[in-house]
Design a protein around this motif. Structure first.
Motif, PDB file in Angstrom:
ATOM      1  N   ALA A 135     -18.091 -43.593  33.351  1.00 44.64           N
ATOM      2  CA  ALA A 135     -18.898 -42.605  34.086  1.00 44.64           C
ATOM      3  C   ALA A 135     -18.120 -41.322  34.322  1.00 44.64           C
ATOM      4  O   ALA A 135     -18.664 -40.212  34.197  1.00 44.64           O
ATOM      5  N   LEU A 136     -16.839 -41.445  34.661  1.00 44.73           N
ATOM      6  CA  LEU A 136     -16.016 -40.251  34.875  1.00 44.73           C
ATOM      7  C   LEU A 136     -15.860 -39.464  33.577  1.00 44.73           C
ATOM      8  O   LEU A 136     -15.925 -38.219  33.578  1.00 44.73           O
ATOM      9  N   LEU A 137     -15.669 -40.159  32.480  1.00 44.72           N
ATOM     10  CA  LEU A 137     -15.547 -39.476  31.190  1.00 44.72           C
ATOM     11  C   LEU A 137     -16.822 -38.716  30.857  1.00 44.72           C
ATOM     12  O   LEU A 137     -16.767 -37.555  30.412  1.00 44.72           O
ATOM     13  N   ILE A 138     -17.970 -39.352  31.050  1.00 39.81           N
ATOM     14  CA  ILE A 138     -19.244 -38.670  30.771  1.00 39.81           C
ATOM     15  C   ILE A 138     -19.405 -37.452  31.661  1.00 39.81           C
ATOM     16  O   ILE A 138     -19.851 -36.381  31.206  1.00 39.81           O
ATOM     17  N   CYS A 139     -19.051 -37.604  32.940  1.00 42.71           N
ATOM     18  CA  CYS A 139     -19.147 -36.462  33.871  1.00 42.71           C
ATOM     19  C   CYS A 139     -18.357 -35.264  33.348  1.00 42.71           C
ATOM     20  O   CYS A 139     -18.877 -34.144  33.267  1.00 42.71           O
ATOM     21  N   LEU A 140     -17.108 -35.502  33.031  1.00 42.62           N
ATOM     22  CA  LEU A 140     -16.238 -34.393  32.654  1.00 42.62           C
ATOM     23  C   LEU A 140     -16.627 -33.792  31.312  1.00 42.62           C
ATOM     24  O   LEU A 140     -16.695 -32.557  31.168  1.00 42.62           O
ATOM     25  N   VAL A 141     -16.900 -34.653  30.315  1.00 40.55           N
ATOM     26  CA  VAL A 141     -17.255 -34.128  29.000  1.00 40.55           C
ATOM     27  C   VAL A 141     -18.572 -33.364  29.059  1.00 40.55           C
ATOM     28  O   VAL A 141     -18.688 -32.248  28.520  1.00 40.55           O
ATOM     29  N   TRP A 142     -19.580 -33.962  29.696  1.00 40.10           N
ATOM     30  CA  TRP A 142     -20.884 -33.308  29.771  1.00 40.10           C
ATOM     31  C   TRP A 142     -20.797 -32.002  30.551  1.00 40.10           C
ATOM     32  O   TRP A 142     -21.389 -30.982  30.166  1.00 40.10           O
ATOM     33  N   GLN A 143     -20.054 -32.007  31.660  1.00 41.78           N
ATOM     34  CA  GLN A 143     -20.003 -30.821  32.502  1.00 41.78           C
ATOM     35  C   GLN A 143     -19.260 -29.677  31.833  1.00 41.78           C
ATOM     36  O   GLN A 143     -19.660 -28.505  31.963  1.00 41.78           O
ATOM     37  N   PHE A 144     -18.165 -30.006  31.102  1.00 39.17           N
ATOM     38  CA  PHE A 144     -17.357 -28.936  30.521  1.00 39.17           C
ATOM     39  C   PHE A 144     -17.751 -28.600  29.091  1.00 39.17           C
ATOM     40  O   PHE A 144     -17.067 -27.802  28.435  1.00 39.17           O
ATOM     41  N   THR A 145     -18.820 -29.200  28.596  1.00 41.73           N
ATOM     42  CA  THR A 145     -19.342 -28.803  27.282  1.00 41.73           C
ATOM     43  C   THR A 145     -20.754 -28.256  27.441  1.00 41.73           C
ATOM     44  O   THR A 145     -20.967 -27.041  27.459  1.00 41.73           O
ATOM     45  N   ILE A 146     -21.711 -29.127  27.601  1.00 41.56           N
ATOM     46  CA  ILE A 146     -23.121 -28.701  27.653  1.00 41.56           C
ATOM     47  C   ILE A 146     -23.416 -27.908  28.913  1.00 41.56           C
ATOM     48  O   ILE A 146     -24.003 -26.811  28.871  1.00 41.56           O
ATOM     49  N   VAL A 195     -16.970 -30.222  40.075  1.00 39.68           N
ATOM     50  CA  VAL A 195     -15.615 -30.429  39.555  1.00 39.68           C
ATOM     51  C   VAL A 195     -14.717 -31.030  40.633  1.00 39.68           C
ATOM     52  O   VAL A 195     -13.921 -31.951  40.371  1.00 39.68           O
ATOM     53  N   ALA A 196     -14.854 -30.523  41.875  1.00 37.57           N
ATOM     54  CA  ALA A 196     -14.047 -31.067  42.977  1.00 37.57           C
ATOM     55  C   ALA A 196     -14.403 -32.523  43.251  1.00 37.57           C
ATOM     56  O   ALA A 196     -13.529 -33.346  43.534  1.00 37.57           O
ATOM     57  N   VAL A 197     -15.694 -32.854  43.165  1.00 35.48           N
ATOM     58  CA  VAL A 197     -16.107 -34.240  43.377  1.00 35.48           C
ATOM     59  C   VAL A 197     -15.490 -35.151  42.319  1.00 35.48           C
ATOM     60  O   VAL A 197     -14.947 -36.223  42.621  1.00 35.48           O
ATOM     61  N   ALA A 198     -15.560 -34.723  41.049  1.00 37.02           N
ATOM     62  CA  ALA A 198     -14.984 -35.531  39.977  1.00 37.02           C
ATOM     63  C   ALA A 198     -13.476 -35.664  40.139  1.00 37.02           C
ATOM     64  O   ALA A 198     -12.902 -36.734  39.901  1.00 37.02           O
ATOM     65  N   ALA A 199     -12.796 -34.591  40.543  1.00 35.56           N
ATOM     66  CA  ALA A 199     -11.351 -34.643  40.721  1.00 35.56           C
ATOM     67  C   ALA A 199     -10.974 -35.567  41.873  1.00 35.56           C
ATOM     68  O   ALA A 199     -10.011 -36.338  41.790  1.00 35.56           O
ATOM     69  N   THR A 200     -11.741 -35.513  42.971  1.00 32.96           N
ATOM     70  CA  THR A 200     -11.437 -36.363  44.130  1.00 32.96           C
ATOM     71  C   THR A 200     -11.599 -37.841  43.786  1.00 32.96           C
ATOM     72  O   THR A 200     -10.722 -38.673  44.059  1.00 32.96           O
ATOM     73  N   GLY A 201     -12.750 -38.163  43.207  1.00 35.81           N
ATOM     74  CA  GLY A 201     -12.969 -39.562  42.847  1.00 35.81           C
ATOM     75  C   GLY A 201     -12.047 -40.030  41.744  1.00 35.81           C
ATOM     76  O   GLY A 201     -11.560 -41.171  41.765  1.00 35.81           O
ATOM     77  N   GLY A 202     -11.800 -39.163  40.753  1.00 36.33           N
ATOM     78  CA  GLY A 202     -10.916 -39.540  39.661  1.00 36.33           C
ATOM     79  C   GLY A 202      -9.495 -39.773  40.113  1.00 36.33           C
ATOM     80  O   GLY A 202      -8.799 -40.638  39.573  1.00 36.33           O
ATOM     81  N   ALA A 203      -9.028 -39.026  41.115  1.00 34.86           N
ATOM     82  CA  ALA A 203      -7.672 -39.228  41.623  1.00 34.86           C
ATOM     83  C   ALA A 203      -7.517 -40.627  42.216  1.00 34.86           C
ATOM     84  O   ALA A 203      -6.514 -41.316  41.987  1.00 34.86           O
ATOM     85  N   SER A 204      -8.512 -41.065  42.972  1.00 36.01           N
ATOM     86  CA  SER A 204      -8.456 -42.433  43.531  1.00 36.01           C
ATOM     87  C   SER A 204      -8.526 -43.470  42.431  1.00 36.01           C
ATOM     88  O   SER A 204      -7.805 -44.474  42.452  1.00 36.01           O
TER      89      SER A 204
END
Length: 801
Positions: free
Chosen positions: A435-446, A472-481
């Motif tokens: 899910a994190l991978l999809i978030c980041l790839v989708w957000q920073f491409t499409i 982006v902050a939400v993904a970074a916060t959750g991804g750090a944990s």
């Protein structure tokens, strides 16, 4: 199937689950989009559209049917290719912007589903993705007025296919990691269980040897002048008991019926039992046989030591306390604390047997007050801690000091629960990574491309940019944990979910009318992936509620800008199905993996491991039994065979001496397992006690500082002493000398009977299994001197003082 390796339970069930979900996901998308396409098509084009869509629907139905009845893979691949090809080429026939969007959604979801359906055959999945993409692009070109190519949908499809394959690989990697770790843990548990079973069987073997052959041979060695009519049948029974193959105790027995068969002895050694048994007492066969054998040994102890010929045997069960058996006599009694550890009748045959089956046995006695032996066994090996108020536990059972001890069944459940929890944790970690991978790839491409390309459309643009940064902050916060291996704290998760909903609202209300879910709406398709990342460990209904709130916010924004036309509503519905519908399907798949696949994998692994453990235990028990029986065939078995069939007479002094030697050897064997500071001296004393019971006066002297001696060496050092002591009639002197490089054990037997089986009249040097052990025997008249010495080699790794 893993190439060059074994497919574990977790990986196999993950593959099966994603395949089934892929089929259902694609079939649902095809049926739904096909129905909408027929509704929106012009009346004149309906027959042609149906001709194109019907084979795709039929192919989906066949694929669903194949989940229960497997079909050839070539046929399934052909059907899948035909379905996606016909749907992609249906755009010119269906016509209209809504039809193009519908076909794009259907084909896009199908391409994603192919990566699940053909997960274990990536070439087939990639080829189908290529066929579907080509068909969709060709249909889009043919349906457009200028016949030009729109690259954006093509790139979006390729990104979706790549993310689907990457997601599967990540989850499969976590499943494999779980399988590998589970295999390592299972192997360690298996070795521990095998070792425990071998120790338990060894203890039972020693207890049986003590109760049968050892007791019989020692009674024969202690002299003539008694009625030996009981000896032949007992020797045959001992031989049968020693040759019986130990196995797994299965099934149940009626303890009351077993206790009714306790032998009372023969002739003057008979003990008359007064029984009070409240039956039936149905318990597993393992504890039942342990209690029966313990009672039999206790009755024998009454005959030999109590000085009375009467005893009382009681058995009953109590609710919450288990089954009790009690044997009491009014004999002379003894002090249980004063019994040497080398005496096996109590520690091995009675207490040790019950400890091996998670039961208890207690000896209550004092000099002049008789003896009471009590056995207790409770279901699953648990001793209750709580009891009815005012009720006093049965006396002498130690209930007031007992603690709850998990039995084998409870340990098995705990291990299975731990395995399920570990597999679930691995799959959850993999799902969150996906899910994190999809978030980041989708957000920073499409999403990023849409945001930058439509800055002039937003009102205001800074709000959309702030919303993007917030995600982006939400993904970074959750991804750090997640990357630190920690769960997202509840407070942080609540803040992140609130932020994601706020992003949904800001994006929806700052879009101009008519742009919702369109090319300018970068947030609608990515918000759900952020929520899935945050809610992956919860039930799917929680995620469904979030998606409902997200859709409701966007619907309210569309209505707030003005009621949409039917065509606009249709496009909105298709976009919702293509984004939120797919996200919900992936969320349901993750929930199924965590709630159903993980327990199934843990249970399957536990069942397989239990079977492997049983096979391994059975293999080792057979090997151990053969080795033990082989060790008895040289000396003990010939004696029992001869005594059992009348070939050897207990009146013959040579026979009695041989029985004494074998009895001393067995007593030394019993002492091997004692936890003492000096095992060599402890085993020597066991042999000395046997000689003393036969009327020999033995003096024991030790010189030097004791050190560590391996058990195999101790056997070879003590055996000559046991033989000499067993053949000595009057007195003997045993000496142990420790030096920095060696240990010597010697014995001088006065009035020692000659061994008819060997030429002992002259000095002899015996060969031993260890080249560093030497044995020397010398006879002078009626005296025998024997010495065994062990010289420690530099490579032995055992240090002597």
């Amino acid at each position: 199937m893993r190439r060059g390796g074994h497919e574990g339970n977790s990986e196999r069930l993950v593959n099966r689950t994603v395949e089934r979900y892929g089929v259902w996901l694609r079939s649902t998308a095809v049926l739904l989009c096909g129905a909408l396409g027929l509704v929106w098509a012009d009346a004149a084009d309906v027959p042609l559209a149906a001709a194109l869509l019907a084979p795709a629907v039929l192919a989906s139905g066949v694929r669903l049917w194949a989940l229960r009845r497997p079909l050839p893979l070539a046929l399934l691949w052909t059907l899948d290719a035909a379905a996606v090809l016909l749907m992609g080429l249906s755009q010119p026939v269906l016509g209209g912007e809504g039809a193009n969007a519908m076909v794009e959604v259907a084909v896009g979801i199908s391409l994603i589903a192919f990566q699940f359906e053909w997960a274990t055959r990536p070439v087939a999945g990639a080829t189908l993705a290529g066929v579907g993409t080509a068909a969709c692009v060709l249909g889009d070109v043919l349906s457009s007025s200028a016949h030009d190519l729109d690259v954006v949908p093509l790139v979006r499809m390729l990104i979706q296919v790549g993310l689907a394959r990457a997601g599967y690989l990540i989850v499969r990697a976590r499943a494999r990691a779980a399988d590998r770790s589970a295999a390592v843990r299972a192997a360690l548990r298996r070795e521990a269980d095998v070792a425990a079973a071998r120790r338990a069987t060894e203890r039972e073997y020693l207890a049986t040897l003590h109760d049968t052959a050892s007791a019989t041979l020692l009674m024969v060695s202690q002299g003539d002048g008694r009625d030996w009519s009981w000896l032949p049948p007992r020797a045959r029974q001992d031989l049968e008991a020693l040759s019986a193959m130990p196995g797994f105790q299965t099934g149940s027995v009626d303890l009351a019926a077993l206790l009714g068969c306790v032998p009372e002895g023969e002739g003057q050694a008979r003990v008359r039992l007064t029984t009070h048994i409240e039956g039936p007492l149905t318990i597993p066969s393992g504890p039942g046989l342990a209690i029966f054998n313990g009672v039999r040994e206790a009755v024998s102890n009454v005959s030999r030591h109590a000085g009375v010929r009467q005893a009382e045997l009681r058995a009953w069960s109590e609710e919450g306390y288990g089954v009790f058996v009690e044997l009491s006599d009014a004999g002379k009694g003894f002090d249980p604390d004063s019994v040497p550890v080398r005496r096996r009748g109590i520690s091995g045959s009675i207490i040790g047997r019950m400890r091996a089956v998670d039961g208890t046995a207690a000896i209550i006695s004092r000099p002049g007050a008789g003896t009471r032996v009590r056995w207790r066994w409770h279901d699953e090996g648990r001793v209750p801690q709580a009891h009815d108020p005012g009720r006093v536990p049965p006396a002498g059972d130690g209930a007031g000091q007992a603690t709850e001890v998990p039995g084998p069944a409870a340990r098995t459940r705990a291990q299975r629960t731990a395995a399920v929890r570990f597999i679930r944790g691995q799959l959850l970690y993999g799902s969150q990574l996906v899910a994190l991978l999809i978030c980041l790839v989708w957000q920073f491409t499409i999403s990023l491309r849409r945001l930058l390309a439509h800055q002039d459309v937003y009102d205001p643009a800074w709000a959309q940019t702030a919303a993007f940064v917030c995600l982006v902050a939400v993904a970074a916060t959750g991804g750090a944990s997640l990357l630190r291996g920690r769960r997202i704290p509840p407070g942080v998760r609540g803040w992140c979910l609130g932020s994601v909903l706020a992003v949904s609202a800001v994006s929806a209300y700052t879009l101009p009318p008519g742009h919702s879910t369109g090319p300018a709406d970068w947030a609608f398709g990515v918000v759900g992936w952020h929520a899935l990342f945050l809610l992956a460990d919860l039930r799917v209904r929680v995620y469904a509620a979030f998606l409902g709130a997200h859709i409701g916010i966007n619907v309210a924004a569309v209505v707030w800008h003005g009621a949409p036309t039917p065509a606009e509503a249709a496009v909105l519905g298709i976009a919702t199905v293509g984004s939120c519908g797919l996200q919900f399907a992936i969320g349901a798949l993750m929930t199924h993996l965590l709630r159903d696949t993980a327990p199934a994998a843990g249970s399957a692994a536990a069942r397989e491991e239990e079977l492997r453990t049983r096979e391994r235990i059975h293999e080792h028990l057979q090997s151990d039994h053969k080795e033990r029986y082989r060790a008895l065939t040289a000396t003990t078995v010939p004696l029992l065979v001869g005594l059992g069939h009348g070939v050897l007479s207990p009146h013959d002094e040579e026979v009695r001496l041989r029985c004494g030697v074998e009895g001393a050897r067995m007593r030394r064997l019993f002492a091997e397992g004692d936890a003492v500071a000096d095992p060599l001296l402890n085993e020597l004393r066991a042999c000395v006690e046997v000689a003393e019971h036969q009327g020999v006066t033995v003096s024991l002297a030790v010189r030097g500082q004791p050190g560590e001696v391996p058990v195999e060496i101790r056997r070879e050092l003590i055996d000559p002493v046991a033989v000499t002591l067993g053949r000595t009639r009057s007195a003997a002197r045993v000496t142990v000398v420790w030096t920095p490089g060696a240990v010597r054990v010697s014995v001088v037997g006065v009035d020692c009977a000659d061994d008819r089986t060997e030429a002992a009249a002259v000095p002899s040097h015996s060969c031993t299994a260890d080249p560093h052990v030497t044995v020397v025997r010398t006879r002078r008249g009626e005296s025998m001197w024997a010495e065994a010495s062990w010289s420690r080699s530099a490579s032995s790794g055992v240090a002597l003082p």
